[in-house]
Enzyme design. Structure first.
Site: not given
Length: 410
Positions: A91, A94, A227, A230
């Protein structure tokens, strides 16, 4: 027999590009052809020289080069402000930005993280953040799951101002109590922001209807209320559900209560996460989730799956200048010149087109365009890309930005 050449667009009805100027652009061109052999020697060319690897724009500088792995660990789990450029080595804009980006990185060192991602090489990461052109600059502030587009100038001074502004905004959010939002379900608290009601509660009775009879992408967590892992996952799961809303659905099923589904999917530990792809599903469709347990990890993993399940680009017939222009605006455009239908028959013609469609499917995550034309119809284009008069089928892969092409004929 491959040769590096300049693409002179002699499409019927359009003006020719200046050959002398184009030749200057190709003085140092190096094109490496790779192909896939097909029936009747029809090949799809992927031009390695045109899909170049990273040219290490920012080696030996204060700019942090990121890849999908380091992105998740360094950016998403960070408390810093990040300015991240998504670029492509080919590019031109860029390349122009690179020295300014490097200056800004040095000036902001210790204050703002300035980084770069080769989105040509890591296209799934660019796709995850909606990158459609180069360079694209994103600001990752307090909420790493909701980056904003940088709208400032492309000079080092403007970039520094944008970085400092982002820092100020994050500090103000923290002062007002907005820097750490609570969220989560099933006893979780703190962590990333997210709405618990974006997580869909699943049961034995609604699982088949909501998940298996749906064409949506699903991630399902099988959990137990007691848990600890969890509970730690809960706020991240909620945040990911909010971020992915409209693209993928996240559900949760209490496996200690709804034992029919947990047994069906072989759940033996908690939490267990299963992925269900889009389209019609059954119990055998479930796949193991093997990503991390932060919201960023979950989002990144899901985004990768979403990219892999996008529709391939359409293989269109080249019938006018508009379709040709649309294709050559892509990074690469492959044109197949096929035998006349009276010579090959409809079945043979469709077989060639199906091969092009297979390649479009294989490379659907790349910004490639695909066309086909009946041989000897677009004669000027065939001459321009060196396939005219050599028989059909023939292939030419073009890079409109670099003004190069590579033919395969015979």
């Amino acid at each position: 027999r491959s040769r590096a050449r300049v693409l002179v667009l002699c499409f019927q009805g359009s003006p020719e590009l200046q050959k002398e100027k184009a030749l200057q652009l190709a003085n140092n061109a190096s094109v490496v052809l790779t192909g896939l052999k097909m029936n009747m020697r029809l090949c799809i060319l992927i031009v390695a020289g045109l899909v170049s690897a990273s040219t290490a724009f920012y080696s030996n500088s204060d700019v942090i080069e990121l890849n999908p792995s380091s992105f998740a660990s360094q950016v998403l789990n960070s408390d810093d402000v990040w300015l991240i450029e998504f670029y492509a080595p080919w590019c031109g804009h860029c390349k122009s930005l690179a020295p300014e980006w490097t200056k800004a990185a040095s000036a902001l060192k210790g204050v703002v993280k300035v980084a770069a991602v080769d989105a040509d090489q890591h296209n799934s990461l660019g796709g995850q953040y909606g990158v459609r052109g180069f360079p694209t600059i994103k600001v990752f502030g307090a909420n790493k799951n909701a980056p904003t587009d940088y709208q400032g100038g492309r000079t080092a001074a403007a970039i520094v101002d944008g970085g400092l502004s982002a820092v100020k905004q994050m500090v103000q959010q923290r002062m007002s109590g907005g820097g750490s939002r609570s969220g989560g379900s099933r006893g979780g608290s703190g962590g990333p922001g997210g709405k618990t009601n974006d997580v869909i509660e699943l049961t034995d009775s609604n699982f088949e209807e909501l998940v298996l009879n749906s064409k949506d992408v699903w991630l399902v967590e099988f959990y137990a209320p007691w848990c600890g892992h969890c509970k730690n996952l809960a706020p991240h799961w909620a945040s990911a559900a909010t971020e992915l809303k409209g693209r993928a659905k996240l559900g949760a099923l209490d496996a200690t209560v709804h034992t029919i589904q947990s047994s069906k999917y072989g759940v033996q530990g908690f939490p267990t996460i299963k992925f269900f792809p889009p389209g019609v599903k059954d119990s055998s469709s479930a796949q193991e989730y093997d990503g991390g347990r932060t919201s960023g990890d979950i989002i990144s993993w899901a985004e990768t799956k979403l990219v892999l399940n996008i529709d391939p680009p359409e293989v269109k017939q080249l019938v006018g200048e508009e379709s040709f222009k649309e294709c050559t605006e892509k990074q690469l455009c492959t044109v197949g010149f096929l035998p006349h239908i009276l010579d090959s028959g409809a079945a043979e013609r469709n077989k060639y087109i199906d091969i092009l469609k297979d390649m479009a499917e294989k490379y659907k995550t790349r910004p490639f365009g695909w066309l086909w034309s009946e041989g000897a119809v677009q004669t000027k284009l065939e001459e321009a890309v060196d396939v005219g008069g050599f028989g059909y089928p023939a292939i030419a892969t073009l890079n409109g930005r670099k003004m190069k092409y590579a033919p395969l004929r015979g």
